[in-house]
Write a protein that holds these residues in place. Sequence first.
Motif, PDB file in Angstrom:
ATOM      1  N   PRO A 425      -1.132  18.765 -28.260  1.00  0.00           N
ATOM      2  CA  PRO A 425       0.102  18.421 -27.543  1.00  0.00           C
ATOM      3  C   PRO A 425       0.748  19.654 -26.909  1.00  0.00           C
ATOM      4  CG  PRO A 425       0.466  18.417 -29.907  1.00  0.00           C
ATOM      5  CD  PRO A 425      -1.016  18.574 -29.712  1.00  0.00           C
ATOM      6  N   GLU A 426       1.459  19.389 -25.822  1.00  0.00           N
ATOM      7  CA  GLU A 426       2.207  20.451 -25.150  1.00  0.00           C
ATOM      8  C   GLU A 426       3.542  20.632 -25.864  1.00  0.00           C
ATOM      9  OE1 GLU A 426       4.393  20.645 -20.904  1.00  0.00           O
ATOM     10  OE2 GLU A 426       2.247  20.171 -20.812  1.00  0.00           O
ATOM     11  N   LEU A 427       3.867  21.868 -26.203  1.00  0.00           N
ATOM     12  CA  LEU A 427       5.084  22.146 -26.968  1.00  0.00           C
ATOM     13  C   LEU A 427       5.914  23.233 -26.285  1.00  0.00           C
ATOM     14  CD1 LEU A 427       3.555  22.256 -30.563  1.00  0.00           C
ATOM     15  CD2 LEU A 427       4.989  20.450 -29.613  1.00  0.00           C
ATOM     16  N   PRO A 428       7.242  23.186 -26.438  1.00  0.00           N
ATOM     17  CA  PRO A 428       8.081  24.236 -25.859  1.00  0.00           C
ATOM     18  C   PRO A 428       7.733  25.603 -26.439  1.00  0.00           C
ATOM     19  CG  PRO A 428       9.425  22.367 -26.560  1.00  0.00           C
ATOM     20  CD  PRO A 428       8.041  22.150 -27.112  1.00  0.00           C
ATOM     21  N   VAL A 429       7.797  26.630 -25.591  1.00  0.00           N
ATOM     22  CA  VAL A 429       7.522  27.991 -26.040  1.00  0.00           C
ATOM     23  C   VAL A 429       8.412  28.354 -27.214  1.00  0.00           C
ATOM     24  CG1 VAL A 429       7.805  30.422 -25.367  1.00  0.00           C
ATOM     25  CG2 VAL A 429       6.608  28.830 -23.851  1.00  0.00           C
ATOM     26  N   ARG A 430       9.687  27.922 -27.158  1.00  0.00           N
ATOM     27  CA  ARG A 430      10.648  28.295 -28.207  1.00  0.00           C
ATOM     28  C   ARG A 430      10.269  27.729 -29.568  1.00  0.00           C
ATOM     29  NH1 ARG A 430      13.961  23.676 -28.474  1.00  0.00           N
ATOM     30  NH2 ARG A 430      13.776  22.375 -26.601  1.00  0.00           N
ATOM     31  N   ARG A 431       9.443  26.682 -29.589  1.00  0.00           N
ATOM     32  CA  ARG A 431       9.080  26.064 -30.870  1.00  0.00           C
ATOM     33  C   ARG A 431       7.684  26.432 -31.328  1.00  0.00           C
ATOM     34  NH1 ARG A 431       9.741  19.905 -30.024  1.00  0.00           N
ATOM     35  NH2 ARG A 431       8.502  19.961 -31.945  1.00  0.00           N
ATOM     36  N   HIS A 432       6.883  26.979 -30.417  1.00  0.00           N
ATOM     37  CA  HIS A 432       5.479  27.134 -30.779  1.00  0.00           C
ATOM     38  C   HIS A 432       4.981  28.573 -30.711  1.00  0.00           C
ATOM     39  CE1 HIS A 432       1.234  26.036 -31.224  1.00  0.00           C
ATOM     40  NE2 HIS A 432       0.998  26.941 -30.283  1.00  0.00           N
ATOM     41  N   ALA A 433       5.344  29.303 -29.665  1.00  0.00           N
ATOM     42  CA  ALA A 433       4.671  30.574 -29.397  1.00  0.00           C
ATOM     43  C   ALA A 433       4.907  31.589 -30.510  1.00  0.00           C
ATOM     44  CB  ALA A 433       5.144  31.141 -28.061  1.00  0.00           C
ATOM     45  N   SER A 434       3.837  32.300 -30.850  1.00  0.00           N
ATOM     46  CA  SER A 434       3.930  33.386 -31.822  1.00  0.00           C
ATOM     47  C   SER A 434       4.406  34.642 -31.110  1.00  0.00           C
ATOM     48  CB  SER A 434       2.560  33.648 -32.439  1.00  0.00           C
ATOM     49  OG  SER A 434       1.664  34.116 -31.425  1.00  0.00           O
ATOM     50  N   GLY A 435       4.693  35.704 -31.911  1.00  0.00           N
ATOM     51  CA  GLY A 435       5.143  36.961 -31.311  1.00  0.00           C
ATOM     52  C   GLY A 435       4.127  37.510 -30.329  1.00  0.00           C
ATOM     53  N   GLY A 436       2.821  37.464 -30.700  1.00  0.00           N
ATOM     54  CA  GLY A 436       1.783  37.957 -29.792  1.00  0.00           C
ATOM     55  C   GLY A 436       1.703  37.143 -28.522  1.00  0.00           C
ATOM     56  N   GLU A 437       1.818  35.809 -28.646  1.00  0.00           N
ATOM     57  CA  GLU A 437       1.780  34.947 -27.463  1.00  0.00           C
ATOM     58  C   GLU A 437       2.973  35.201 -26.559  1.00  0.00           C
ATOM     59  OE1 GLU A 437      -0.621  30.981 -28.962  1.00  0.00           O
ATOM     60  OE2 GLU A 437       1.439  31.285 -29.604  1.00  0.00           O
ATOM     61  N   LEU A 438       4.159  35.365 -27.169  1.00  0.00           N
ATOM     62  CA  LEU A 438       5.344  35.670 -26.366  1.00  0.00           C
ATOM     63  C   LEU A 438       5.154  36.973 -25.598  1.00  0.00           C
ATOM     64  CD1 LEU A 438       8.343  34.737 -28.712  1.00  0.00           C
ATOM     65  CD2 LEU A 438       7.739  33.652 -26.543  1.00  0.00           C
ATOM     66  N   SER A 439       4.569  37.970 -26.247  1.00  0.00           N
ATOM     67  CA  SER A 439       4.339  39.250 -25.587  1.00  0.00           C
ATOM     68  C   SER A 439       3.436  39.074 -24.378  1.00  0.00           C
ATOM     69  CB  SER A 439       3.697  40.247 -26.561  1.00  0.00           C
ATOM     70  OG  SER A 439       4.537  40.476 -27.661  1.00  0.00           O
ATOM     71  N   ARG A 440       2.367  38.304 -24.554  1.00  0.00           N
ATOM     72  CA  ARG A 440       1.422  38.131 -23.443  1.00  0.00           C
ATOM     73  C   ARG A 440       2.001  37.240 -22.342  1.00  0.00           C
ATOM     74  NH1 ARG A 440      -3.962  36.558 -26.509  1.00  0.00           N
ATOM     75  NH2 ARG A 440      -2.529  36.209 -28.258  1.00  0.00           N
ATOM     76  N   ILE A 441       2.794  36.235 -22.739  1.00  0.00           N
ATOM     77  CA  ILE A 441       3.438  35.404 -21.715  1.00  0.00           C
ATOM     78  C   ILE A 441       4.417  36.244 -20.901  1.00  0.00           C
ATOM     79  CG2 ILE A 441       5.014  33.466 -21.359  1.00  0.00           C
ATOM     80  CD1 ILE A 441       3.696  32.138 -23.811  1.00  0.00           C
ATOM     81  N   MET A 442       5.180  37.129 -21.581  1.00  0.00           N
ATOM     82  CA  MET A 442       6.108  38.005 -20.862  1.00  0.00           C
ATOM     83  C   MET A 442       5.341  38.918 -19.914  1.00  0.00           C
ATOM     84  SD  MET A 442       9.170  38.960 -20.223  1.00  0.00           S
ATOM     85  CE  MET A 442      10.287  38.452 -21.542  1.00  0.00           C
ATOM     86  N   LEU A 443       4.226  39.458 -20.362  1.00  0.00           N
ATOM     87  CA  LEU A 443       3.414  40.307 -19.496  1.00  0.00           C
ATOM     88  C   LEU A 443       2.880  39.503 -18.312  1.00  0.00           C
ATOM     89  CD1 LEU A 443       1.984  42.930 -18.812  1.00  0.00           C
ATOM     90  CD2 LEU A 443       0.202  42.346 -20.498  1.00  0.00           C
ATOM     91  N   ALA A 444       2.455  38.264 -18.579  1.00  0.00           N
ATOM     92  CA  ALA A 444       1.961  37.412 -17.498  1.00  0.00           C
ATOM     93  C   ALA A 444       3.058  37.124 -16.483  1.00  0.00           C
ATOM     94  CB  ALA A 444       1.421  36.099 -18.080  1.00  0.00           C
ATOM     95  N   LEU A 445       4.286  36.938 -16.964  1.00  0.00           N
ATOM     96  CA  LEU A 445       5.423  36.708 -16.063  1.00  0.00           C
ATOM     97  C   LEU A 445       5.694  37.939 -15.200  1.00  0.00           C
ATOM     98  CD1 LEU A 445       7.780  34.776 -18.488  1.00  0.00           C
ATOM     99  CD2 LEU A 445       7.074  33.949 -16.242  1.00  0.00           C
TER     100      LEU A 445
END
Length: 557
Positions: A425-445
């Motif tokens: 399922p698709e989930l909001p970043v605020r409920r699912h993403a780990s610290g590492g995922e948040l870091s990479r999503i920020m870098l991707a942004l």
Amino acid sequence: MLSEITVQNVALIESATLRLSPGLNAVTGETGAGKTLLATALQLLLGGRARSEVVRSGAERATMEGVFELSAGVLREILPAALGDLAEEVDPADGLVLRRVITADGRSRCYVNGVSVGVRALAALGERLVSYHGQREQARLADPAEQLALLDSFLEAEGREALKEHAALWREVEGARRELEELEASGEARLRELDFLRYQVREIEASGYSREEVERLLGERERLRNVTGLMEAAAAAVGALAPEEGGGALDAVSAAASELERASRMDAALGPLAERLGGASAELEDVLYELRAYLEELEADPERLEAVEGRLAELRGLERKYGGDVPGYLRGARERLRRLENADEETAGLEEKIARGERRLGELAEKVSAARREAAGRLARRVQGNLEGLNLGGTLFRAGLVPAEPGPLGRERVEFSIRPNPGEPELPVRRHASGGELSRIMLALRLAQREPDPSVTYIFDEVDAGIGGETATAVGARLRELGERCQVITITHLPQIASEASSHVVVSKEEVSGRTVTRVRRVEGEERRRELARMLSGRVDEVSLAHASNLLVSGGG
């Protein structure tokens, strides 16, 4: 870009100078060596909250200084917004040197090119010069307000203008609503205020108050109170000029003028002096005439003094009642009275203004929504492509618009969501993403931005949290890519990322004279290869050195 930062007496750092390069800069070192201390020092330099515990034990103060290389044009743009009038004291031709001193009791002093500024000014400059991404800052990515701000940074020019106009008009309409509420608040209260204002206006108008009259009466009262002394002084002056028995100052000046006039017939050089004495004699005669007239008019008048005192008391009473600026109070009371007396007309005007504003807000909100839908799709595609390059190819990223209570920023919020794996399922970043995922999503942004500001330094503190192997290699490559467009500093413990850097700094900890000291040094060549080998296996041997060489060959470093 940040070319150099010097730190003295910050925690374990006794003295360190870090020289940085354009592109990607890697900061490495063993756990606990003090890598993050450098980022902390930079945050303090750029207006972070000062705490006495950052000062090295035994030291009186901690000092941080940063040298930024920016064009004079960029400085002329950013300095006035951050420093206000103080910007005029900073010469853009001198570059930009920021300095902050924090004392052991927690006080701090801030300077820009030697000019003392407040910490808020330093923080305003910091927001413009450095974009910091640590674990806490990356967590902000889950904040709806931060997500909306990120999406809006991808709006096209037309959408940005519509959003700007919408926010300004929203504030204007809200102001009109508050005015209407005040007018409609209470009919009884309005009637009471009307009666009170009418009384005040009548009282001030009937008094004929003027500041000029107050000043004139003060002078007259002073004269009437001191009439005896004035008479004595004026009479003494008349006696000195022309006493009844003769021989006063006027006679003496006249005699001197006559003698010089006669002598000037024999020596023309005395002519100007004779003329001047003649003029002085005439002036004294005028003074004598006016003094005698003054004495004739001057007389004690207790009744007039009483009348002046009474009028002044009346005018001073008005000043105490309505403040020193009675005419100003009268103008404000008349304006408020006019508004209340024309409340029905003003109410209709405000209602029309609100209705007209709401219609325009609806048009602008639709434009903003359309622009955001387009931007959301463009943002998602760019971030999706970047995630694939960060070894998150199976992760779906979406920027969805969700209806929200209308406000100054429109009538929707944005929800960043991810689907980590196909079929999940698709989930909001605020409920699912780990610290590492948040870091990479920020870098991707950041990579998705069309033109990152080249004058901004991006700092990624532990962007490698929770990753390794191929993912670390991918993150390193994308950090190097971002470094090709602007300066990037990454604090990392992964050799795959450090090997991509064009500049490598090592932070180490050692004991000197019984005290722990953190050292900072730039490594190149063999020294850098040995640091990468240590990072790979915890020891330096032939195998780890060979692996480090391979990393340097395949990486950007």
